[in-house]
Design a protein around this motif. Structure first.
Motif, PDB file in Angstrom:
ATOM      1  N   GLU A  51      -6.052   4.274   8.290  1.00 49.84           N
ATOM      2  CA  GLU A  51      -4.943   5.057   8.836  1.00 49.84           C
ATOM      3  C   GLU A  51      -3.814   4.135   9.296  1.00 49.84           C
ATOM      4  N   LEU A  52      -4.184   3.076   9.995  1.00 50.81           N
ATOM      5  CA  LEU A  52      -3.186   2.125  10.494  1.00 50.81           C
ATOM      6  C   LEU A  52      -2.412   1.473   9.347  1.00 50.81           C
ATOM      7  N   SER A  53      -3.114   1.069   8.305  1.00 46.60           N
ATOM      8  CA  SER A  53      -2.464   0.358   7.202  1.00 46.60           C
ATOM      9  C   SER A  53      -1.490   1.240   6.439  1.00 46.60           C
ATOM     10  N   GLN A  54      -1.610   2.559   6.629  1.00 44.18           N
ATOM     11  CA  GLN A  54      -0.656   3.489   6.019  1.00 44.18           C
ATOM     12  C   GLN A  54       0.585   3.672   6.894  1.00 44.18           C
ATOM     13  N   GLN A  55       0.446   3.329   8.176  1.00 45.30           N
ATOM     14  CA  GLN A  55       1.539   3.543   9.115  1.00 45.30           C
ATOM     15  C   GLN A  55       2.336   2.281   9.435  1.00 45.30           C
ATOM     16  N   MET A  56       1.700   1.123   9.247  1.00 48.27           N
ATOM     17  CA  MET A  56       2.378  -0.142   9.543  1.00 48.27           C
ATOM     18  C   MET A  56       1.803  -1.228   8.655  1.00 48.27           C
ATOM     19  N   MET A  57       2.369  -2.411   8.732  1.00 48.13           N
ATOM     20  CA  MET A  57       1.877  -3.538   7.932  1.00 48.13           C
ATOM     21  C   MET A  57       0.695  -4.196   8.640  1.00 48.13           C
ATOM     22  N   PHE A  58      -0.446  -4.182   7.977  1.00 50.30           N
ATOM     23  CA  PHE A  58      -1.641  -4.834   8.502  1.00 50.30           C
ATOM     24  C   PHE A  58      -1.781  -6.209   7.847  1.00 50.30           C
ATOM     25  N   VAL A  59      -1.889  -7.252   8.691  1.00 47.85           N
ATOM     26  CA  VAL A  59      -2.026  -8.617   8.180  1.00 47.85           C
ATOM     27  C   VAL A  59      -3.317  -9.231   8.735  1.00 47.85           C
ATOM     28  N   PRO A  60      -4.337  -9.407   7.903  1.00 47.68           N
ATOM     29  CA  PRO A  60      -5.527 -10.143   8.344  1.00 47.68           C
ATOM     30  C   PRO A  60      -5.154 -11.606   8.593  1.00 47.68           C
ATOM     31  N   VAL A  61      -5.652 -12.164   9.692  1.00 46.10           N
ATOM     32  CA  VAL A  61      -5.341 -13.550  10.057  1.00 46.10           C
ATOM     33  C   VAL A  61      -6.661 -14.243  10.368  1.00 46.10           C
ATOM     34  N   ARG A  71     -14.190 -12.831  -0.051  1.00 47.05           N
ATOM     35  CA  ARG A  71     -15.538 -12.244  -0.049  1.00 47.05           C
ATOM     36  C   ARG A  71     -15.590 -10.927   0.718  1.00 47.05           C
ATOM     37  N   VAL A  72     -14.613 -10.684   1.581  1.00 47.94           N
ATOM     38  CA  VAL A  72     -14.609  -9.443   2.365  1.00 47.94           C
ATOM     39  C   VAL A  72     -14.116  -8.325   1.445  1.00 47.94           C
ATOM     40  N   SER A  73     -15.062  -7.596   0.897  1.00 45.97           N
ATOM     41  CA  SER A  73     -14.749  -6.616  -0.154  1.00 45.97           C
ATOM     42  C   SER A  73     -13.804  -5.514   0.312  1.00 45.97           C
ATOM     43  N   LEU A  74     -13.877  -5.160   1.585  1.00 50.82           N
ATOM     44  CA  LEU A  74     -13.019  -4.093   2.106  1.00 50.82           C
ATOM     45  C   LEU A  74     -11.551  -4.374   1.831  1.00 50.82           C
ATOM     46  N   PHE A  75     -11.148  -5.652   1.939  1.00 52.44           N
ATOM     47  CA  PHE A  75      -9.741  -6.013   1.787  1.00 52.44           C
ATOM     48  C   PHE A  75      -9.367  -6.331   0.341  1.00 52.44           C
ATOM     49  N   GLN A  76     -10.316  -6.161  -0.554  1.00 52.25           N
ATOM     50  CA  GLN A  76     -10.037  -6.345  -1.977  1.00 52.25           C
ATOM     51  C   GLN A  76     -10.050  -5.012  -2.724  1.00 52.25           C
ATOM     52  N   THR A  77     -10.651  -3.986  -2.111  1.00 50.71           N
ATOM     53  CA  THR A  77     -10.824  -2.713  -2.814  1.00 50.71           C
ATOM     54  C   THR A  77     -10.226  -1.506  -2.081  1.00 50.71           C
ATOM     55  N   GLU A  78     -10.563  -1.333  -0.807  1.00 49.15           N
ATOM     56  CA  GLU A  78     -10.137  -0.116  -0.088  1.00 49.15           C
ATOM     57  C   GLU A  78      -8.843  -0.295   0.706  1.00 49.15           C
ATOM     58  N   ILE A  79      -8.763  -1.387   1.441  1.00 47.38           N
ATOM     59  CA  ILE A  79      -7.559  -1.692   2.213  1.00 47.38           C
ATOM     60  C   ILE A  79      -7.036  -3.011   1.660  1.00 47.38           C
ATOM     61  N   CYS A  80      -5.919  -2.957   0.972  1.00 45.76           N
ATOM     62  CA  CYS A  80      -5.414  -4.149   0.272  1.00 45.76           C
ATOM     63  C   CYS A  80      -4.094  -4.591   0.899  1.00 45.76           C
ATOM     64  N   PRO A  81      -4.149  -5.440   1.922  1.00 53.17           N
ATOM     65  CA  PRO A  81      -2.924  -5.868   2.609  1.00 53.17           C
ATOM     66  C   PRO A  81      -1.995  -6.647   1.674  1.00 53.17           C
ATOM     67  N   LYS A  82      -0.698  -6.446   1.858  1.00 56.92           N
ATOM     68  CA  LYS A  82       0.276  -7.213   1.072  1.00 56.92           C
ATOM     69  C   LYS A  82       0.150  -8.699   1.389  1.00 56.92           C
ATOM     70  N   TYR A  83      -0.069  -9.002   2.670  1.00 53.73           N
ATOM     71  CA  TYR A  83      -0.193 -10.395   3.102  1.00 53.73           C
ATOM     72  C   TYR A  83      -1.550 -10.626   3.756  1.00 53.73           C
ATOM     73  N   ALA A  84      -2.049 -11.832   3.624  1.00 53.26           N
ATOM     74  CA  ALA A  84      -3.220 -12.287   4.378  1.00 53.26           C
ATOM     75  C   ALA A  84      -2.991 -13.745   4.731  1.00 53.26           C
ATOM     76  N   ILE A  85      -3.344 -14.096   5.958  1.00 53.31           N
ATOM     77  CA  ILE A  85      -3.194 -15.472   6.433  1.00 53.31           C
ATOM     78  C   ILE A  85      -4.582 -16.086   6.514  1.00 53.31           C
ATOM     79  N   THR A  86      -4.794 -17.197   5.807  1.00 50.91           N
ATOM     80  CA  THR A  86      -6.091 -17.859   5.793  1.00 50.91           C
ATOM     81  C   THR A  86      -5.937 -19.302   6.278  1.00 50.91           C
TER      82      THR A  86
END
Length: 265
Positions: A51-61, A71-86
């Motif tokens: 729900e949040l990722s539809q309302q604002m930009m979610f950035v995994p850090v 390896r975190v499948s959730l962020f490769q299939t269901e919630i696909c953030p435009k940006y990720a900081i590793t």
């Protein structure tokens, strides 16, 4: 608006840290490594994060490497953030690809650093004891971390590492079996700020459990530290969850959604 959050022990939890996972709080595996389920989220936290990722930009850090993040499948299939900081801010992914401009900036900082990764590693090799040090791992060219036996590692040695690292302009963080040495210019907040400026989005909401996340909480001015987190004792005054364990992820995402709602009113 941006929600920038740490992952491990903030949004996702290994089986070792599933405190708060009551029978009426269903959980789901979100990461498999070598055929084993190793990271989890509650179903509620996943639903809220969608729900949040539809309302604002979610950035995994995360301090994870790119490979470990993927390896975190959730962020490769269901919630696909435009940006990720590793790599603790060393690498920014945009639509899955490395941001070369940011990479060049970080490499320039590394080249100008007065203390090299090799020097830090040498210091550890010369002073550590095999009784408590299991291995030294390099996330080249960004930082090193140690795998230790925390119950055997002398506090005075770790405290000395912290003092020495600070004198070299490096950050020191002890998180259970892991001990990190990271140059201060490789940090999560600078990478978040770069994305915010690039996207023209403010304010930034943040969350994280460790000392490496404190810069996120302090500089955003609007963040939460899970009550169980490493940083809670010294920085809980900046913002602390009411809940601990895997339930804290739900509270964190709900708080970010509430902030979004308040901003819209």
């Amino acid at each position: 608006m941006i929600f920038a959050s740490d992952l491990d022990r903030t949004l996702i939890y290994s089986s070792k840290f599933l405190e708060g996972a009551e029978p009426d709080r269903p959980i789901r595996n979100v990461e498999i490594y070598k055929g084993k389920e190793i990271s989890f989220m509650t179903e509620k936290a996943i639903r809220l994060l969608k729900e949040l990722s539809q309302q604002m930009m979610f950035v995994p850090v995360t301090t994870r490497t790119v490979e470990q993040y993927r390896r975190v499948s959730l962020f490769q299939t269901e919630i696909c953030p435009k940006y990720a900081i590793t790599c603790n801010g060393g690498v920014i992914l945009e639509n899955g690809q490395i941001d070369r401009h940011w990479q060049e900036y970080v490499q320039t900082k590394i080249n100008q650093s007065k203390t090299s990764l090799e020097e830090v590693k040498k210091r550890v090799v010369e002073t550590a004891d095999a009784v408590w040090l299991e291995s030294i791992r390099t996330v080249d060219p960004f930082f090193i971390y140690l795998i230790i036996k925390p119950e055997l590692a002398p506090a005075e040695v770790l405290n000395e590492y912290a003092r020495w690292a600070a004198g070299q302009g490096w950050e020191f963080s002890h998180q259970g079996r892991k001990v990190y040495f990271i140059p201060s210019f490789i940090n999560k907040w600078d990478a978040v700020q770069y994305i915010a400026e690039k996207e023209g989005k403010k304010p930034v909401l943040t969350a994280g459990d460790s000392y490496l996340d404190v810069c996120l909480i302090e500089k955003s001015g609007c963040g939460l530290i899970p009550r169980h987190g490493e940083a809670a004792a010294d920085y809980g005054h900046l913002g602390l969850t009411e809940t601990s364990g895997i339930a804290a992820a739900e509270e964190i995402v709900e708080a970010a959604l509430l902030k979004k709602l308040e901003a819209a009113l």
